[in-house]
Scaffold this active site. Structure first.
Site, PDB file in Angstrom:
ATOM      1  N   LEU A   1       0.912  -1.254   0.091  1.00  0.00           N
ATOM      2  CA  LEU A   1       0.099   0.089  -0.037  1.00  0.00           C
ATOM      3  C   LEU A   1       0.883   1.216  -0.066  1.00  0.00           C
ATOM      4  O   LEU A   1       0.282   2.317   0.167  1.00  0.00           O
ATOM      5  CB  LEU A   1      -1.012   0.024   1.186  1.00  0.00           C
ATOM      6  CG  LEU A   1      -2.059  -1.295   1.225  1.00  0.00           C
ATOM      7  CD1 LEU A   1      -2.837  -1.179   2.407  1.00  0.00           C
ATOM      8  CD2 LEU A   1      -2.717  -1.165   0.056  1.00  0.00           C
TER       9      LEU A   1
ATOM     10  N   HIS B   1       3.026   4.253  -1.709  1.00  0.00           N
ATOM     11  CA  HIS B   1       3.155   4.880  -2.764  1.00  0.00           C
ATOM     12  C   HIS B   1       4.395   5.108  -3.548  1.00  0.00           C
ATOM     13  O   HIS B   1       5.409   5.063  -2.835  1.00  0.00           O
ATOM     14  CB  HIS B   1       2.286   6.541  -2.610  1.00  0.00           C
ATOM     15  CG  HIS B   1       0.932   6.523  -2.175  1.00  0.00           C
ATOM     16  ND1 HIS B   1       0.813   6.408  -0.983  1.00  0.00           N
ATOM     17  CD2 HIS B   1       0.263   7.045  -2.826  1.00  0.00           C
ATOM     18  CE1 HIS B   1      -0.519   6.643  -0.846  1.00  0.00           C
ATOM     19  NE2 HIS B   1      -1.180   6.735  -1.772  1.00  0.00           N
TER      20      HIS B   1
ATOM     21  N   ASP C   1      23.926 -11.525   3.092  1.00  0.00           N
ATOM     22  CA  ASP C   1      24.288 -12.496   1.732  1.00  0.00           C
ATOM     23  C   ASP C   1      25.613 -12.569   1.435  1.00  0.00           C
ATOM     24  O   ASP C   1      26.078 -13.653   1.091  1.00  0.00           O
ATOM     25  CB  ASP C   1      23.347 -11.867   0.468  1.00  0.00           C
ATOM     26  CG  ASP C   1      23.322 -12.532  -0.649  1.00  0.00           C
ATOM     27  OD1 ASP C   1      23.135 -13.930  -0.571  1.00  0.00           O
ATOM     28  OD2 ASP C   1      23.818 -12.226  -1.629  1.00  0.00           O
TER      29      ASP C   1
END
Length: 169
Positions: free
Chosen positions: A78, A80, A131
């Site tokens: 949700l 923007h 990672d």
């Protein structure tokens, strides 16, 4: 008014929706978030000495964090899409315990805040370190990720209490 009344990502029926910010004023907005990844001392030494086989861990993590701010709207359902005006990411090695502290400040001139972008930058920056170093240290721990400050918009300035457990390096 209950705290649930402030959850504006739900419409009158309780359905999730994207908030319409079209009527809000454009203001300068900024957010600062921080977090850390705790690791073995030997892992931190490898990062600091540039001996990680995958390359410049902190340089790659900084670029990943910046890139993440620009993709926040694709990751958070949700959120923007925003035209960011500035992103600064600082990755600082620290000891006792061995860790890297990540701080990300994000700015825009817009109708909604950039808190999610700053938090996403910190999270992705720390995940990138994990990672790149997991081959030698799978026990690394991401922790204390949170918002330190936001400014702009209708609610103005908000700052976390200085006694917080969030990293300050």
């Amino acid at each position: 008014m209950s705290s649930l009344d402030n959850l504006n990502h739900f419409n009158g029926l309780g359905d999730a929706h994207m908030v319409d910010v079209g009527g809000k004023a454009v203001t300068i907005r900024a957010a600062l978030a921080a977090g850390e990844i705790v690791m073995a001392a030997a892992t931190l030494e490898c990062i600091e000495s540039g001996r990680m086989g995958k390359g410049d861990v902190l340089g790659v993590a900084r670029i990943a964090a910046i890139q993440a701010t620009k993709k926040t709207w694709e990751l958070i359902p949700l959120a923007h899409p925003l035209l960011l005006t500035g992103v600064e990411v600082k990755l600082t090695p620290a000891h006792d315990p061995a860790r890297i502290v990540c701080r990300a400040e994000v700015r825009c001139a817009g109708q909604t805040g950039v808190e999610m972008e700053a938090l996403t930058a910190v999270s992705v920056g720390l995940l990138t370190i994990y990672d790149m170093c997991k081959a030698i240290d799978r026990g690394m721990l991401l922790q204390n990720i949170g918002l330190l400050r936001k400014d702009g918009g209708k609610t103005g300035l908000w700052e976390r209490d200085q006694a917080s457990c969030l990293p300050s390096a």
